[in-house]
Design a protein around this motif. Sequence first.
Motif, PDB file in Angstrom:
ATOM      1  N   VAL A  77     108.078 114.440  41.193  1.00  0.00           N
ATOM      2  CA  VAL A  77     107.230 114.340  40.117  1.00  0.00           C
ATOM      3  C   VAL A  77     107.656 114.700  38.321  1.00  0.00           C
ATOM      4  CG1 VAL A  77     104.995 115.137  38.866  1.00  0.00           C
ATOM      5  CG2 VAL A  77     105.157 114.056  40.969  1.00  0.00           C
ATOM      6  N   LEU A  78     108.107 115.973  39.459  1.00  0.00           N
ATOM      7  CA  LEU A  78     108.924 116.195  37.416  1.00  0.00           C
ATOM      8  C   LEU A  78     110.276 115.439  37.014  1.00  0.00           C
ATOM      9  CD1 LEU A  78     109.628 118.633  36.183  1.00  0.00           C
ATOM     10  CD2 LEU A  78     111.771 119.499  37.934  1.00  0.00           C
ATOM     11  N   LEU A  79     110.684 114.800  37.459  1.00  0.00           N
ATOM     12  CA  LEU A  79     111.625 114.223  37.467  1.00  0.00           C
ATOM     13  C   LEU A  79     111.483 112.770  37.094  1.00  0.00           C
ATOM     14  CD1 LEU A  79     114.599 114.017  40.463  1.00  0.00           C
ATOM     15  CD2 LEU A  79     114.446 114.909  38.388  1.00  0.00           C
ATOM     16  N   HIS A  80     109.726 112.355  37.388  1.00  0.00           N
ATOM     17  CA  HIS A  80     109.651 110.624  37.429  1.00  0.00           C
ATOM     18  C   HIS A  80     109.387 111.310  35.784  1.00  0.00           C
ATOM     19  CE1 HIS A  80     106.503 107.201  37.166  1.00  0.00           C
ATOM     20  NE2 HIS A  80     105.921 108.428  36.508  1.00  0.00           N
ATOM     21  N   MET A  81     108.943 112.191  35.738  1.00  0.00           N
ATOM     22  CA  MET A  81     107.340 112.558  33.815  1.00  0.00           C
ATOM     23  C   MET A  81     108.995 113.348  32.964  1.00  0.00           C
ATOM     24  SD  MET A  81     104.686 112.707  35.137  1.00  0.00           S
ATOM     25  CE  MET A  81     103.564 112.818  33.018  1.00  0.00           C
ATOM     26  N   LEU A  82     109.805 113.803  33.297  1.00  0.00           N
ATOM     27  CA  LEU A  82     111.127 113.410  32.341  1.00  0.00           C
ATOM     28  C   LEU A  82     111.416 112.531  31.721  1.00  0.00           C
ATOM     29  CD1 LEU A  82     112.435 116.867  33.641  1.00  0.00           C
ATOM     30  CD2 LEU A  82     111.057 116.931  31.659  1.00  0.00           C
TER      31      LEU A  82
ATOM     32  N   PHE B  38     108.531 110.108  30.080  1.00  0.00           N
ATOM     33  CA  PHE B  38     107.669 111.169  28.334  1.00  0.00           C
ATOM     34  C   PHE B  38     108.467 112.000  27.967  1.00  0.00           C
ATOM     35  CE2 PHE B  38     104.437 110.074  31.740  1.00  0.00           C
ATOM     36  CZ  PHE B  38     103.755 109.078  30.850  1.00  0.00           C
ATOM     37  N   PRO B  39     109.749 111.152  26.943  1.00  0.00           N
ATOM     38  CA  PRO B  39     110.679 111.951  25.813  1.00  0.00           C
ATOM     39  C   PRO B  39     110.547 112.921  25.121  1.00  0.00           C
ATOM     40  CG  PRO B  39     110.725 109.551  26.203  1.00  0.00           C
ATOM     41  CD  PRO B  39     109.765 109.977  27.035  1.00  0.00           C
ATOM     42  N   THR B  40     109.165 112.968  24.998  1.00  0.00           N
ATOM     43  CA  THR B  40     108.840 113.460  24.131  1.00  0.00           C
ATOM     44  C   THR B  40     108.074 115.301  24.537  1.00  0.00           C
ATOM     45  OG1 THR B  40     106.360 112.950  24.689  1.00  0.00           O
ATOM     46  CG2 THR B  40     107.395 111.946  22.254  1.00  0.00           C
ATOM     47  N   ILE B  41     108.060 115.536  26.745  1.00  0.00           N
ATOM     48  CA  ILE B  41     107.763 116.178  26.935  1.00  0.00           C
ATOM     49  C   ILE B  41     109.111 117.488  26.093  1.00  0.00           C
ATOM     50  CG2 ILE B  41     107.875 117.662  29.313  1.00  0.00           C
ATOM     51  CD1 ILE B  41     106.449 115.764  30.022  1.00  0.00           C
TER      52      ILE B  41
ATOM     53  N   ALA C  47     118.317 117.720  37.321  1.00  0.00           N
ATOM     54  CA  ALA C  47     117.160 118.456  36.592  1.00  0.00           C
ATOM     55  C   ALA C  47     117.927 118.238  35.001  1.00  0.00           C
ATOM     56  CB  ALA C  47     116.026 119.959  37.177  1.00  0.00           C
ATOM     57  N   ASN C  48     118.803 118.873  35.158  1.00  0.00           N
ATOM     58  CA  ASN C  48     119.794 118.881  34.136  1.00  0.00           C
ATOM     59  C   ASN C  48     120.624 117.933  33.771  1.00  0.00           C
ATOM     60  OD1 ASN C  48     121.883 121.336  33.789  1.00  0.00           O
ATOM     61  ND2 ASN C  48     121.602 121.947  35.766  1.00  0.00           N
ATOM     62  N   TRP C  49     120.073 117.090  33.785  1.00  0.00           N
ATOM     63  CA  TRP C  49     120.496 116.006  33.132  1.00  0.00           C
ATOM     64  C   TRP C  49     119.692 115.691  31.780  1.00  0.00           C
ATOM     65  CZ3 TRP C  49     123.829 111.473  32.505  1.00  0.00           C
ATOM     66  CH2 TRP C  49     123.928 110.192  31.296  1.00  0.00           C
ATOM     67  N   TYR C  50     117.964 115.646  32.044  1.00  0.00           N
ATOM     68  CA  TYR C  50     116.718 116.654  31.095  1.00  0.00           C
ATOM     69  C   TYR C  50     116.590 117.302  30.542  1.00  0.00           C
ATOM     70  CZ  TYR C  50     115.627 112.207  33.782  1.00  0.00           C
ATOM     71  OH  TYR C  50     115.330 110.927  34.301  1.00  0.00           O
ATOM     72  N   ALA C  51     117.499 118.821  30.824  1.00  0.00           N
ATOM     73  CA  ALA C  51     117.241 120.320  29.890  1.00  0.00           C
ATOM     74  C   ALA C  51     118.323 121.227  30.580  1.00  0.00           C
ATOM     75  CB  ALA C  51     115.655 120.205  30.796  1.00  0.00           C
ATOM     76  N   GLU C  52     117.972 122.323  29.888  1.00  0.00           N
ATOM     77  CA  GLU C  52     118.633 123.384  30.878  1.00  0.00           C
ATOM     78  C   GLU C  52     117.614 124.141  31.730  1.00  0.00           C
ATOM     79  OE1 GLU C  52     120.474 125.568  28.806  1.00  0.00           O
ATOM     80  OE2 GLU C  52     121.224 124.890  26.885  1.00  0.00           O
TER      81      GLU C  52
ATOM     82  N   ARG D  87     116.852 118.824  26.180  1.00  0.00           N
ATOM     83  CA  ARG D  87     118.031 119.205  25.965  1.00  0.00           C
ATOM     84  C   ARG D  87     118.836 116.947  25.688  1.00  0.00           C
ATOM     85  NH1 ARG D  87     123.243 120.812  29.430  1.00  0.00           N
ATOM     86  NH2 ARG D  87     122.123 119.824  31.457  1.00  0.00           N
ATOM     87  N   ASP D  88     120.168 116.730  24.855  1.00  0.00           N
ATOM     88  CA  ASP D  88     120.154 116.170  25.506  1.00  0.00           C
ATOM     89  C   ASP D  88     121.103 115.869  25.993  1.00  0.00           C
ATOM     90  OD1 ASP D  88     119.160 114.744  22.642  1.00  0.00           O
ATOM     91  OD2 ASP D  88     120.699 115.415  21.256  1.00  0.00           O
ATOM     92  N   PRO D  89     121.248 114.216  26.807  1.00  0.00           N
ATOM     93  CA  PRO D  89     121.404 113.918  28.273  1.00  0.00           C
ATOM     94  C   PRO D  89     123.547 114.129  27.551  1.00  0.00           C
ATOM     95  CG  PRO D  89     120.364 112.398  27.569  1.00  0.00           C
ATOM     96  CD  PRO D  89     120.282 113.201  26.688  1.00  0.00           C
ATOM     97  N   PRO D  90     124.155 114.018  28.856  1.00  0.00           N
ATOM     98  CA  PRO D  90     125.662 114.506  28.381  1.00  0.00           C
ATOM     99  C   PRO D  90     126.266 113.038  27.592  1.00  0.00           C
ATOM    100  CG  PRO D  90     125.288 114.415  31.075  1.00  0.00           C
ATOM    101  CD  PRO D  90     123.983 114.404  30.051  1.00  0.00           C
ATOM    102  N   LYS D  91     127.404 112.972  26.902  1.00  0.00           N
ATOM    103  CA  LYS D  91     127.438 111.968  25.939  1.00  0.00           C
ATOM    104  C   LYS D  91     128.026 111.433  27.384  1.00  0.00           C
ATOM    105  CE  LYS D  91     127.295 113.366  20.959  1.00  0.00           C
ATOM    106  NZ  LYS D  91     126.261 113.842  21.739  1.00  0.00           N
ATOM    107  N   THR D  92     128.232 109.835  27.215  1.00  0.00           N
ATOM    108  CA  THR D  92     128.668 108.916  28.651  1.00  0.00           C
ATOM    109  C   THR D  92     128.464 107.681  28.116  1.00  0.00           C
ATOM    110  OG1 THR D  92     128.602 108.632  30.739  1.00  0.00           O
ATOM    111  CG2 THR D  92     126.894 109.431  30.107  1.00  0.00           C
TER     112      THR D  92
END
Length: 276
Positions: A129-134, A137-140, A171-176, A204-209
């Motif tokens: 659920v957490l990963l789905h919401m992140l 909804f990129p505005t979170i 989770a780290n892909w999306y956030a600290e 935070r921004d995902p890794p540049k790739t």
Amino acid sequence: LLGPADIRELAAALGVRPTKQRGQNFVIDANTVRRIVRTAGVREDDVVVEVGPGLGSLTLALLEAADQVVAVEIDDVLAAALPSTILARMPERAPRFSLVHSDAMQVTQLPAEPTALVANLPYNVAVPVLLHMLEHFPTIERTLVMVQAEVADRLAAAPGNKVYGVPSVKANWYAEVKRAGSIGRNVFWPAPNVDSGLVSLVRRDPPKTTATKKEVFAVVDAAFAQRRKTLRAALAGWAGSPAAAETALVAAGVSPQARGESLTVEEFARIAEAKA
């Protein structure tokens, strides 16, 4: 706010018995929900999405602090009752509340763009659920979730930690991500037989790739599917052969003898990019 007697009264009136199947444990302590709102740093201009509001303990505390609250509830009885609870207890804030009666895993649109996610997540579906919401909804910008202590440790684990795994990397892909406190068992009804923990995620921004998120996550899944193996062996299926895995790893600057649990999300992204 709702106290223990209010919660039991509401549940009895609705004929609700918390179910294990849905991982339902209702918070019955007003101080705990206020602490969650405080730790989440909810601001008066926030649009907060809450998943699994249950009988409304945390919902009411969020309404005190935020501009708007959108609650996502799958349970038919709880979803039907929640608007009345809000209206009865906080009539002046009721217009700022909206309900989405749905499975959170199916929700891709909300009545307002959320800036924060604050929830006591059902234990059995917390990570998906957490990963789905992140993802949807990129505005979170800020998230604070209460989950099983073990899940909280996993989400917040750093590379090299023995509980570091797929949830930690994704989770780290999306956030600290960091642990934000512990919650005792006695603030719930029924009291769970596990401790709970708070996890804070700041977008935070995902890794540049040049690799897509799907490609990066495929590497993560492959690396941890056989976590005791070296990456050369664990990624053989993903790359096509052990030699192809080694080529991608060397190109990404990662030792073929390393294991998934020692890699950062940035390193996984480099591996995905080396194959792509």
